[in-house]
Design a protein around this motif. Structure first.
Motif, PDB file in Angstrom:
ATOM      1  N   LYS A  40      -1.879  -0.295   3.770  1.00  0.00           N
ATOM      2  CA  LYS A  40      -0.905   0.406   2.976  1.00  0.00           C
ATOM      3  C   LYS A  40       0.402  -0.013   3.296  1.00  0.00           C
ATOM      4  N   LEU A  41       1.243  -0.007   2.131  1.00  0.00           N
ATOM      5  CA  LEU A  41       2.624  -0.428   2.451  1.00  0.00           C
ATOM      6  C   LEU A  41       3.573   0.786   2.136  1.00  0.00           C
ATOM      7  N   SER A  42       4.861   0.743   3.101  1.00  0.00           N
ATOM      8  CA  SER A  42       5.533   1.939   3.054  1.00  0.00           C
ATOM      9  C   SER A  42       6.767   1.522   3.588  1.00  0.00           C
ATOM     10  N   LEU A  43       8.003   2.073   3.031  1.00  0.00           N
ATOM     11  CA  LEU A  43       9.421   1.565   3.365  1.00  0.00           C
ATOM     12  C   LEU A  43       9.673   2.207   4.870  1.00  0.00           C
ATOM     13  N   SER A  44      10.409   1.495   5.584  1.00  0.00           N
ATOM     14  CA  SER A  44      10.778   1.808   7.013  1.00  0.00           C
ATOM     15  C   SER A  44      12.159   2.674   6.596  1.00  0.00           C
ATOM     16  N   ARG A  45      12.717   3.132   7.549  1.00  0.00           N
ATOM     17  CA  ARG A  45      14.206   3.803   7.226  1.00  0.00           C
ATOM     18  C   ARG A  45      15.110   2.826   6.718  1.00  0.00           C
ATOM     19  N   TYR A  62      11.286  -2.094  -4.392  1.00  0.00           N
ATOM     20  CA  TYR A  62      11.400  -1.109  -5.449  1.00  0.00           C
ATOM     21  C   TYR A  62      10.140  -0.278  -5.473  1.00  0.00           C
ATOM     22  N   PHE A  63       9.054  -1.089  -5.884  1.00  0.00           N
ATOM     23  CA  PHE A  63       7.715  -0.235  -6.123  1.00  0.00           C
ATOM     24  C   PHE A  63       6.957   0.270  -4.785  1.00  0.00           C
ATOM     25  N   VAL A  64       7.267  -0.325  -3.684  1.00  0.00           N
ATOM     26  CA  VAL A  64       6.942   0.493  -2.465  1.00  0.00           C
ATOM     27  C   VAL A  64       7.619   1.688  -2.408  1.00  0.00           C
ATOM     28  N   GLY A  65       8.754   1.427  -2.456  1.00  0.00           N
ATOM     29  CA  GLY A  65       9.783   2.807  -2.525  1.00  0.00           C
ATOM     30  C   GLY A  65       9.087   4.089  -3.451  1.00  0.00           C
ATOM     31  N   LYS A  66       8.734   3.501  -4.669  1.00  0.00           N
ATOM     32  CA  LYS A  66       8.352   4.256  -5.743  1.00  0.00           C
ATOM     33  C   LYS A  66       7.092   5.136  -5.194  1.00  0.00           C
ATOM     34  N   ARG A  67       6.109   4.305  -4.774  1.00  0.00           N
ATOM     35  CA  ARG A  67       4.681   4.573  -4.523  1.00  0.00           C
ATOM     36  C   ARG A  67       4.567   4.211  -3.042  1.00  0.00           C
ATOM     37  N   ASN A  68       4.729   5.372  -2.261  1.00  0.00           N
ATOM     38  CA  ASN A  68       4.363   4.941  -0.855  1.00  0.00           C
ATOM     39  C   ASN A  68       2.790   4.634  -0.543  1.00  0.00           C
ATOM     40  N   ASN A  69       2.593   4.236   0.381  1.00  0.00           N
ATOM     41  CA  ASN A  69       1.209   3.897   0.644  1.00  0.00           C
ATOM     42  C   ASN A  69       0.414   2.984  -0.257  1.00  0.00           C
ATOM     43  N   LEU A  70       1.235   2.197  -1.109  1.00  0.00           N
ATOM     44  CA  LEU A  70       0.768   1.353  -1.928  1.00  0.00           C
ATOM     45  C   LEU A  70      -0.287   0.303  -1.362  1.00  0.00           C
ATOM     46  N   ASN A 100       5.875 -10.981   4.055  1.00  0.00           N
ATOM     47  CA  ASN A 100       5.994 -11.265   5.433  1.00  0.00           C
ATOM     48  C   ASN A 100       7.230 -11.154   5.850  1.00  0.00           C
ATOM     49  N   GLN A 101       8.264 -11.431   5.088  1.00  0.00           N
ATOM     50  CA  GLN A 101       9.694 -11.521   5.369  1.00  0.00           C
ATOM     51  C   GLN A 101      10.189 -10.031   5.595  1.00  0.00           C
ATOM     52  N   LEU A 102       9.551  -9.258   4.783  1.00  0.00           N
ATOM     53  CA  LEU A 102       9.903  -7.871   4.595  1.00  0.00           C
ATOM     54  C   LEU A 102       9.386  -7.189   5.995  1.00  0.00           C
ATOM     55  N   VAL A 103       8.068  -7.430   6.160  1.00  0.00           N
ATOM     56  CA  VAL A 103       7.412  -6.915   7.339  1.00  0.00           C
ATOM     57  C   VAL A 103       8.262  -7.334   8.623  1.00  0.00           C
ATOM     58  N   LYS A 104       8.407  -8.631   8.736  1.00  0.00           N
ATOM     59  CA  LYS A 104       9.190  -9.242   9.786  1.00  0.00           C
ATOM     60  C   LYS A 104      10.415  -8.579  10.096  1.00  0.00           C
ATOM     61  N   GLU A 105      11.221  -8.409   9.105  1.00  0.00           N
ATOM     62  CA  GLU A 105      12.536  -7.785   9.245  1.00  0.00           C
ATOM     63  C   GLU A 105      12.590  -6.365   9.136  1.00  0.00           C
ATOM     64  N   LYS A 106      11.476  -5.797   9.257  1.00  0.00           N
ATOM     65  CA  LYS A 106      11.362  -4.125   9.408  1.00  0.00           C
ATOM     66  C   LYS A 106      11.728  -3.480   8.230  1.00  0.00           C
ATOM     67  N   TYR A 107      11.693  -4.102   6.990  1.00  0.00           N
ATOM     68  CA  TYR A 107      12.056  -3.315   5.856  1.00  0.00           C
ATOM     69  C   TYR A 107      10.985  -2.424   5.535  1.00  0.00           C
ATOM     70  N   ILE A 108       9.474  -3.131   5.825  1.00  0.00           N
ATOM     71  CA  ILE A 108       8.386  -2.413   5.069  1.00  0.00           C
ATOM     72  C   ILE A 108       7.447  -2.436   6.346  1.00  0.00           C
ATOM     73  N   VAL A 109       6.726  -1.290   6.205  1.00  0.00           N
ATOM     74  CA  VAL A 109       5.769  -1.100   7.334  1.00  0.00           C
ATOM     75  C   VAL A 109       4.320  -1.034   7.023  1.00  0.00           C
ATOM     76  N   LEU A 110       3.219  -1.724   7.560  1.00  0.00           N
ATOM     77  CA  LEU A 110       1.964  -1.668   7.110  1.00  0.00           C
ATOM     78  C   LEU A 110       1.285  -0.718   8.052  1.00  0.00           C
ATOM     79  N   SER A 111       0.164  -0.053   7.437  1.00  0.00           N
ATOM     80  CA  SER A 111      -0.828   0.625   7.912  1.00  0.00           C
ATOM     81  C   SER A 111      -2.288   0.418   7.248  1.00  0.00           C
ATOM     82  N   ILE A 112      -3.200   0.648   8.237  1.00  0.00           N
ATOM     83  CA  ILE A 112      -4.519   0.650   7.669  1.00  0.00           C
ATOM     84  C   ILE A 112      -5.002   1.674   6.679  1.00  0.00           C
ATOM     85  N   GLY A 113      -5.820   1.392   5.652  1.00  0.00           N
ATOM     86  CA  GLY A 113      -6.323   2.305   4.763  1.00  0.00           C
ATOM     87  C   GLY A 113      -7.659   3.006   5.196  1.00  0.00           C
ATOM     88  N   GLU A 114      -7.977   3.986   4.497  1.00  0.00           N
ATOM     89  CA  GLU A 114      -9.297   4.597   5.065  1.00  0.00           C
ATOM     90  C   GLU A 114     -10.383   3.551   4.833  1.00  0.00           C
TER      91      GLU A 114
END
Lengths: 160, 160
Positions: free
Chosen positions: B103-108, B54-62, B83-97
DNA sequence: TAATTAAGTCAATATGGCTGACCTAAATAA
DNA sequence: TTATTTAGGTCAGCCATATTGACTTAATTA
């Protein structure tokens, strides 16, 4: 159609506004329960114990079956919590007229704890709603009531 | 003094009425979360996963830190769920500045699940509040907001 | 007498929290 | 530049709350 929706839907029915309500429910419920949680922790009890104490305090001579139908948990779940409360003499059991049933009531000790726990929530609510007018408070209560599943609204009415 | 209180206190500030609010909070919150819970169960997730989505969906790049400060749980607790959400590809991680942050964001896939879960709660709220007038709805929201601990009200405002 | 009901119990499992200890890498302050 | 702080991660163990399933006992009711 989407545009028409935007034209015709009042702002407070927008998804964005409704999502605020989702968050208000989460934050407010968390903080609403945090006060009692701290006290319960000290005596090695949890929120489940509070619920049992609360509803037994509300309706003395409640049977196990009735309590289960309010809490909507399994008897195995209730059993652990209830046994602790009985063992530590917060709750007293007696046998009902139907001798298969047991009646639950608070001991003096249980009543003291109930007061201590509920006081926190009562004060919190009191301090909030004292600043609102009767219409707003009624709005609050009516909306919350309608958020309860239809089949469970009776349960609230029964105990009140 | 007790009698004077009874004379001067409006009925909606009585302990009995306030206790009804305690119960309304309990029943409504339980039923409010039960819908998503059923869907989550099928995919072996729990309510904690919903909150993260919910909160990642609300604020992408949290960032993780921001998420922790919203949820107010330990990073060890979040870790398992995330970790479960990332492993099962619901959430995608990227590195911040700031390269220490992520940074967390939702995959499709994550967005689809978010929609599916929130839809239930959004519809429930919509169907309730559509029958109330604006004053009542505002009363509801304002009271809920005031039930949040002072120090946490900012958090709600920040994300909205 | 048979069936149902209220309650209890044993065992296994899952989820969602917690504490404590410890690690790495990056950013910032002295 | 070195020291400290910060963001994030991980391992291990613990506890609370809930679940399902299987089975028992005793009392009531059909």
């Amino acid at each position: 159609m989407a545009d028409l929706n935007k034209l015709l839907t009042p702002i407070y029915l927008n998804e964005k506004e409704i999502r605020k309500i989702i968050e208000l429910m989460f934050f407010s419920y968390r903080d609403f329960t945090s006060g009692p949680d701290k006290i319960l922790e000290k005596i090695k009890f949890g929120r489940a114990h509070h619920r049992v104490i609360y509803f037994v305090g509300k309706r003395n001579n409640l049977t196990i079956k009735e309590l289960l139908s309010i809490l909507k948990i399994t008897k195995q779940s209730l059993s652990r919590v209830l046994n602790q409360l009985v063992k530590e003499k917060y709750i007293v059991l007696s046998i009902g007229e139907d001798k298969r049933t047991k009646k639950l009531s608070l001991s003096r000790r249980g009543l003291e704890l109930e007061k201590k726990l509920s006081e926190i929530q009562i004060n919190k609510i009191f301090n909030v709603i004292k600043n609102f007018n009767e219409n707003e408070i009624n709005g609050f209560k009516k909306v919350l009531f309608e958020m309860i599943d239809h089949k469970n609204q009776n349960k609230f009415n029964e105990i009140n």
